[in-house]
Every structure is written in structure tokens, then in C-alpha cells.
Design a protein around this motif. Structure first.
Motif, PDB file in Angstrom:
ATOM      1  N   ASP A  14     -10.868  -5.480 -59.970  1.00  0.00           N
ATOM      2  CA  ASP A  14     -11.368  -5.755 -61.332  1.00  0.00           C
ATOM      3  C   ASP A  14     -11.705  -4.448 -62.045  1.00  0.00           C
ATOM      4  N   LEU A  15     -12.287  -3.515 -61.304  1.00  0.00           N
ATOM      5  CA  LEU A  15     -12.675  -2.237 -61.900  1.00  0.00           C
ATOM      6  C   LEU A  15     -11.437  -1.488 -62.410  1.00  0.00           C
ATOM      7  N   MET A  16     -10.363  -1.523 -61.626  1.00  0.00           N
ATOM      8  CA  MET A  16      -9.110  -0.894 -62.068  1.00  0.00           C
ATOM      9  C   MET A  16      -8.608  -1.543 -63.359  1.00  0.00           C
ATOM     10  N   PHE A  17      -8.698  -2.886 -63.427  1.00  0.00           N
ATOM     11  CA  PHE A  17      -8.267  -3.583 -64.649  1.00  0.00           C
ATOM     12  C   PHE A  17      -9.117  -3.133 -65.847  1.00  0.00           C
ATOM     13  N   SER A  18     -10.424  -3.008 -65.616  1.00  0.00           N
ATOM     14  CA  SER A  18     -11.296  -2.619 -66.727  1.00  0.00           C
ATOM     15  C   SER A  18     -11.029  -1.183 -67.180  1.00  0.00           C
ATOM     16  N   ILE A  19     -10.783  -0.285 -66.237  1.00  0.00           N
ATOM     17  CA  ILE A  19     -10.511   1.106 -66.634  1.00  0.00           C
ATOM     18  C   ILE A  19      -9.171   1.176 -67.373  1.00  0.00           C
ATOM     19  N   THR A 192       4.805 -10.332 -72.458  1.00  0.00           N
ATOM     20  CA  THR A 192       4.159 -10.155 -73.764  1.00  0.00           C
ATOM     21  C   THR A 192       3.124 -11.244 -74.060  1.00  0.00           C
ATOM     22  N   ALA A 193       2.809 -12.053 -73.049  1.00  0.00           N
ATOM     23  CA  ALA A 193       1.833 -13.129 -73.273  1.00  0.00           C
ATOM     24  C   ALA A 193       0.458 -12.543 -73.573  1.00  0.00           C
ATOM     25  N   PRO A 194      -0.295 -13.177 -74.483  1.00  0.00           N
ATOM     26  CA  PRO A 194      -1.620 -12.641 -74.820  1.00  0.00           C
ATOM     27  C   PRO A 194      -2.595 -12.670 -73.635  1.00  0.00           C
ATOM     28  N   ASN A 195      -2.354 -13.557 -72.681  1.00  0.00           N
ATOM     29  CA  ASN A 195      -3.285 -13.648 -71.544  1.00  0.00           C
ATOM     30  C   ASN A 195      -2.805 -12.853 -70.325  1.00  0.00           C
ATOM     31  N   LEU A 196      -1.991 -11.821 -70.568  1.00  0.00           N
ATOM     32  CA  LEU A 196      -1.427 -11.059 -69.454  1.00  0.00           C
ATOM     33  C   LEU A 196      -2.508 -10.504 -68.517  1.00  0.00           C
ATOM     34  N   MET A 197      -3.590 -10.000 -69.113  1.00  0.00           N
ATOM     35  CA  MET A 197      -4.676  -9.421 -68.307  1.00  0.00           C
ATOM     36  C   MET A 197      -5.191 -10.422 -67.270  1.00  0.00           C
ATOM     37  N   ASN A 198      -5.543 -11.630 -67.724  1.00  0.00           N
ATOM     38  CA  ASN A 198      -6.062 -12.624 -66.786  1.00  0.00           C
ATOM     39  C   ASN A 198      -5.005 -13.085 -65.803  1.00  0.00           C
ATOM     40  N   PHE A 199      -3.779 -13.204 -66.281  1.00  0.00           N
ATOM     41  CA  PHE A 199      -2.680 -13.615 -65.399  1.00  0.00           C
ATOM     42  C   PHE A 199      -2.543 -12.622 -64.243  1.00  0.00           C
ATOM     43  N   LEU A 200      -2.552 -11.328 -64.573  1.00  0.00           N
ATOM     44  CA  LEU A 200      -2.393 -10.304 -63.526  1.00  0.00           C
ATOM     45  C   LEU A 200      -3.624 -10.246 -62.624  1.00  0.00           C
ATOM     46  N   LYS A 201      -4.789 -10.438 -63.240  1.00  0.00           N
ATOM     47  CA  LYS A 201      -6.030 -10.352 -62.468  1.00  0.00           C
ATOM     48  C   LYS A 201      -6.103 -11.448 -61.404  1.00  0.00           C
ATOM     49  N   GLN A 207      -5.498  -8.148 -56.045  1.00  0.00           N
ATOM     50  CA  GLN A 207      -6.621  -9.028 -56.401  1.00  0.00           C
ATOM     51  C   GLN A 207      -7.843  -8.876 -55.504  1.00  0.00           C
ATOM     52  N   HIS A 208      -7.614  -8.527 -54.249  1.00  0.00           N
ATOM     53  CA  HIS A 208      -8.725  -8.638 -53.302  1.00  0.00           C
ATOM     54  C   HIS A 208      -9.133  -7.303 -52.708  1.00  0.00           C
ATOM     55  N   ILE A 209      -9.380  -6.340 -53.587  1.00  0.00           N
ATOM     56  CA  ILE A 209      -9.840  -5.046 -53.107  1.00  0.00           C
ATOM     57  C   ILE A 209     -11.336  -4.963 -53.412  1.00  0.00           C
ATOM     58  N   TYR A 210     -12.112  -4.868 -52.369  1.00  0.00           N
ATOM     59  CA  TYR A 210     -13.569  -4.829 -52.573  1.00  0.00           C
ATOM     60  C   TYR A 210     -14.166  -3.571 -51.960  1.00  0.00           C
ATOM     61  N   GLY A 211     -15.252  -3.111 -52.525  1.00  0.00           N
ATOM     62  CA  GLY A 211     -15.973  -1.979 -51.970  1.00  0.00           C
ATOM     63  C   GLY A 211     -17.423  -2.082 -52.396  1.00  0.00           C
ATOM     64  N   ASP A 212     -18.250  -1.143 -51.957  1.00  0.00           N
ATOM     65  CA  ASP A 212     -19.648  -1.159 -52.390  1.00  0.00           C
ATOM     66  C   ASP A 212     -19.843  -0.139 -53.523  1.00  0.00           C
ATOM     67  N   ALA A 213     -21.091   0.000 -53.967  1.00  0.00           N
ATOM     68  CA  ALA A 213     -21.354   0.892 -55.096  1.00  0.00           C
ATOM     69  C   ALA A 213     -20.970   2.329 -54.760  1.00  0.00           C
ATOM     70  N   ASP A 307     -19.014  -5.905 -67.298  1.00  0.00           N
ATOM     71  CA  ASP A 307     -19.453  -7.273 -66.978  1.00  0.00           C
ATOM     72  C   ASP A 307     -18.294  -8.124 -66.451  1.00  0.00           C
ATOM     73  N   SER A 308     -17.063  -7.712 -66.752  1.00  0.00           N
ATOM     74  CA  SER A 308     -15.920  -8.494 -66.255  1.00  0.00           C
ATOM     75  C   SER A 308     -15.502  -8.053 -64.854  1.00  0.00           C
ATOM     76  N   VAL A 309     -16.250  -7.130 -64.272  1.00  0.00           N
ATOM     77  CA  VAL A 309     -15.970  -6.707 -62.897  1.00  0.00           C
ATOM     78  C   VAL A 309     -16.927  -7.456 -61.964  1.00  0.00           C
ATOM     79  N   ARG A 310     -16.359  -8.273 -61.081  1.00  0.00           N
ATOM     80  CA  ARG A 310     -17.225  -9.030 -60.165  1.00  0.00           C
ATOM     81  C   ARG A 310     -18.048  -8.087 -59.297  1.00  0.00           C
TER      82      ARG A 310
END
Ligand SMILES: [Fe+2]
Ligand SMILES: [Fe+2]
Ligand SMILES: [Fe+2]
Length: 429
Positions: A14-19, A192-201, A207-213, A307-310
């Protein structure tokens, strides 16, 4: 990254998507440029039947392939095929990717994303070369799309343009992959879909890369590249604020977990500045009402991007509130003292302190005595927290010493990154 997890889990994907989203906010023409490029790469990689890990590496490279282009001017000149020097941002991008262990594997693809096949000097079967060629094609294709024309009315012409690059610019095998995936309408409509961000996310290959602070903090190089390296005047601003919050967090006795979260919030507090032009951020003298309205957007953008980063919801709240004031006259939420956390107050005090101490294009940094006086006035007006300002004032020498060391390191880093890449200071103010 199937990371070791300690503490609160943060979705690094999610953080990569936000950056990526933040970078492409820098100019309206760039909107979703990197994510669309990533989508095209993904589809070609699937067609090539690459292993899932290799697809992930390519997708991660594509998501932030232009991270080495620091200014909006530089980003847009590449986008519009007008840049004379494409190599510098590729080299800087490679360097930035190499700093983060779980992204280092994508670094070579980033370096080669503007290298035409005829200048590759490696076999197409060498490590990551075919993927780099996919990234190159995807990136070129994305920039050729006319955003004012319905996609299915230009897809044939776009396929033809890519076909014309076969051999010299793009390896024939990569072109064939593209011609296969772009045969059906769904490819173009999805791209070119407007919801591409959510589709890719939620449906994409990463999708499942997690780490700590602490793992998120290791991406500091990425954050600094987009937040601070836009200008020599801001090159070490975040470093100063972070250092100041670190000192205050310790002096005020915050717990270990609160301090890590605070560090991350300080590091990301100005992420939203990417949406504000440099001419406004660095304007000498008073801002017009319209210009100040633009400035007000940045802390909101910081909030919404984080806020969109879980896992980063609390960090988003701390960072997004760094311009709130205790009397409710701050922005963008106008929250008042009982809603502003200690951590937000610390970032606010550190931000004001650092900004006053730094040189600006129109004035030198102010001496500590004058800064203390200004901050006291802000306490009287109920803009800043009295206890935090007092703690800072009583320990100012120690705080400034640590801050200077940290800022010096990042200033040196800034000039090193610039000088090692064709010395292209010309495009960077
Ligand atoms: Fe690009
Ligand atoms: Fe590029
Ligand atoms: Fe700010």
C-alpha cells in the motif's frame, strides 16, 4: 518481501501505491503514469509466463521507475519526450532502489528503463534485461496515450507506433508479448479505467508485502527523493524535523513504540508537498490568498495518502495534523487541543523550529534566541504546546547539535546523488 514482522504490521505494498500516486500528483499530465506503466508490465510478464517473484520485481520497478526525477520540471520533460538527459534519473533511481533491501532486486530494471535495445550490450536472456525492455516499452506506450481521446479509438495507432520500434529500440520478443496482450479491448479498457489504482491494489501482483515501522523507515531514501530533493533549500528539511522530533520524543519520555511511530510521521509529514509547485513553496515574501490555499492542501494530501496505507492510520493522523493549532485556527481539519495528540504537537513544534532555523531563498536561518521568542509568541496565541516548546527551549543546544549533524548528512547525500549522475544540476534548482 515476505518480511519478518515485529510490532504493528504496515502494508508496504500500500505504501508503494501511495508513493507512486504522490509522485504522479506533481503534474496533472502525469496522473497514474507510473501505475499504468506497471499494469502494462504486469500483463506482458504474465504473457511471458514469468515466475510470480519476477513479476513482483518488475511491477515494483515500474511503480516508481521515475523516482530519480526530482523536480516536476524534470518529470514532465521526460513524460513529454523532451528531456535531453534521460540517463541521470535512471542512475539516481537505481541508487535509491538499492538502498532498500526488498527493492534492490528491481534496481537494474529502473536503471535500464530508457536504454534502447541497440545500446543494451547484454543478452536478452541476461538477468532482468528482458524485464527492463518490458518496462521500457510500457513506459513509452503510456506516454504515447492521448488522454483526451477514447482509448479504443487510438489503440491500433499505438500498436503501430510500438511495432515501429521493433529491433532498434525494443527487442522483437518483447514487442511480440505486447502485441499479444494488446489484441483485446479489455487490456486497453482496464489500463485506462478510472479505478485502476484500486484494481491493482486488490487484484494486482503486489498485494501482501508487510513490514513494521522500522522497515517503513528504511524507505527514507524514497521519501526524501520526492519530498525534499526537489530543491536545495528543502534538501534537509525532513531530516531536521525528524531529528528534532526524535530528541523531543526522548526528552518527553514517550514509549519506544510511540517514538518509532513519531519518527515515521515526522519523516512523512510533508509528503503532500509534492502537490504544491516549488514557485509557491519558495516564494519570497507574502503569499497571495490563492497561493496560501494551495499550501493548505499539502497536509491534507499527506493525511489521505498515508491513511490509505493499512497499518499507517495513526501515522496519517499525526502527520496530517502538523499544521493544526491548539485554538482550532490551523488547517485542514481545524481540530482543537483535546483532539491533537502529543505526537502531532511534537511534529508541529519541530516543523516550526526547523523551518525558522533553515536558510530560505529569501532569508538566512534565524538565530536560536530569535526563534525562541517567535515560538513563545505562538504559545501565547495557543498555536503551539507550551510544555513541548519549554522542553525544546531548555534543551535547545543539544537539539540543534543533533539536528545539524543529521541535516549535514542529508545535504551531502543530496549533492552526492546529483554529482554522480552526469552532474545534471541544470534541471534541478
Ligand atoms: Fe516514466
Ligand atoms: Fe523515466
Ligand atoms: Fe508542512
Amino acid at each position: 518481501m515476505k518480511t519478518r514482522i515485529s510490532g504493528k504490521q504496515i502494508s508496504m505494498s500500500d505504501l508503494m501505491f501511495s508513493i507512486s500516486e504522490a509522485m504522479d500528483i506533481a503534474h496533472h499530465k502525469l496522473a497514474l503514469h507510473q501505475l499504468r506503466t506497471a499494469y502494462i508490465c504486469w500483463k506482458m510478464a504474465e504473457e511471458a509466463a514469468l515466475a510470480p517473484l519476477q513479476i513482483e520485481k518488475l511491477f515494483l520497478a515500474a511503480m516508481l521507475h521515475d523516482i530519480g526525477a526530482f523536480t516536476a520540471l524534470e518529470k514532465i520533460s521526460h513524460y513529454e519526450f523532451e528531456a535531453e538527459d534521460c540517463e541521470s534519473h535512471c542512475l539516481r533511481g537505481e541508487l535509491i532502489y538499492r538502498q532498500v533491501p526488498w527493492l534492490a532486486a528491481s534496481a537494474k530494471m529502473v536503471r535500464l528503463h530508457h536504454t534502447p535495445w541497440c545500446r543494451c550490450n547484454e543478452s536478452i536472456d541476461a538477468t532482468d534485461v528482458m524485464e527492463a525492455q518490458m518496462l521500457m516499452l510500457a513506459e513509452k506506450l503510456e506516454r504515447e496515450i492521448d488522454r483526451d481521446v477514447y482509448i479504443l479509438n487510438q489503440s491500433s495507432a499505438l500498436r503501430e507506433k510500438m511495432r515501429n520500434m521493433a529491433g532498434k529500440v525494443i527487442h522483437i520478443r518483447v514487442l511480440e508479448l505486447f502485441l499479444c496482450v494488446s489484441e483485446n479491448e479489455a487490456f486497453w479498457l482496464e489500463l485506462t479505467a478510472p479505478n485502476l489504482m484500486n484494481f491493482l491494489k486488490y487484484k494486482g501482483p503486489v498485494q501482501h508485502i508487510y513490514g513494521d515501522a522500522a522497515a517503513a523507515l528504511k524507505m527514507e531514501e524514497f521519501f526524501t527523493a520526492i519530498i525534499d530533493f526537489r530543491s536545495k533549500y528543502t534538501a534537509s528539511h525532513t531530516a531536521g524535523v525528524s531529528s528534532c522530533t526524535t530528541s523531543l520524543g526522548a526528552l518527553l519520555g514517550l514509549s519506544e513504540s510511540e517514538r518509532v511511530e513519531l519518527d515515521l510521521a515526522a519523516t512523512l509529514h510533508d509528503l503532500g508537498k509534492i502537490g504544491v509547485p516549488n514557485e509557491i513553496l519558495e516564494k519570497p515574501g507574502k503569499l497571495t490568498k490563492q497561493e496560501f490555499a494551495m499550501i493548505k492542501m499539502h497536509s491534507y494530501l499527506t493525511f489521505t495518502l498515508l491513511d490509505s496505507v493499512r497499518g499507517l492510520e495513526e501515522v496519517a493522523r499525526i502527520a496530517g495534523s502538523h499544521h493544526e493549532k491548539l485554538d482550532g485556527s490551523g488547517y485542514p481539519f481545524h481540530i482543537e487541543s483535546d483532539e491533537i495528540s502529543t505526537s502531532s504537537r511534537i511534529v508541529a513544534v519541530s516543523d516550526v523550529f526547523t523551518a525558522l532555523a533553515e536558510d530560505r531563498p529569501y532569508r538566512d536561518g534565524l538565530p536560536p534566541k530569535q526563534i525562541k521568542r517567535i515560538m513563545q509568541e505562538m504559545v501565547t496565541k495557543r498555536h503551539l504546546d507550551a510544555r513541548i516548546v519549554d522542553t525544546l527551549s531548555s534543551n535547545v543546544d543539544e537539539v540543534v547539535r543533533a539536528m545539524k549533524v543529521r541535516q549535514q548528512q542529508w545535504t551531502e547525500r543530496y549533492y552526492t546523488v546529483l554529482s554522480m549522475t552526469n552532474g545534471s544540476l541544470g534541471t534541478l534548482h
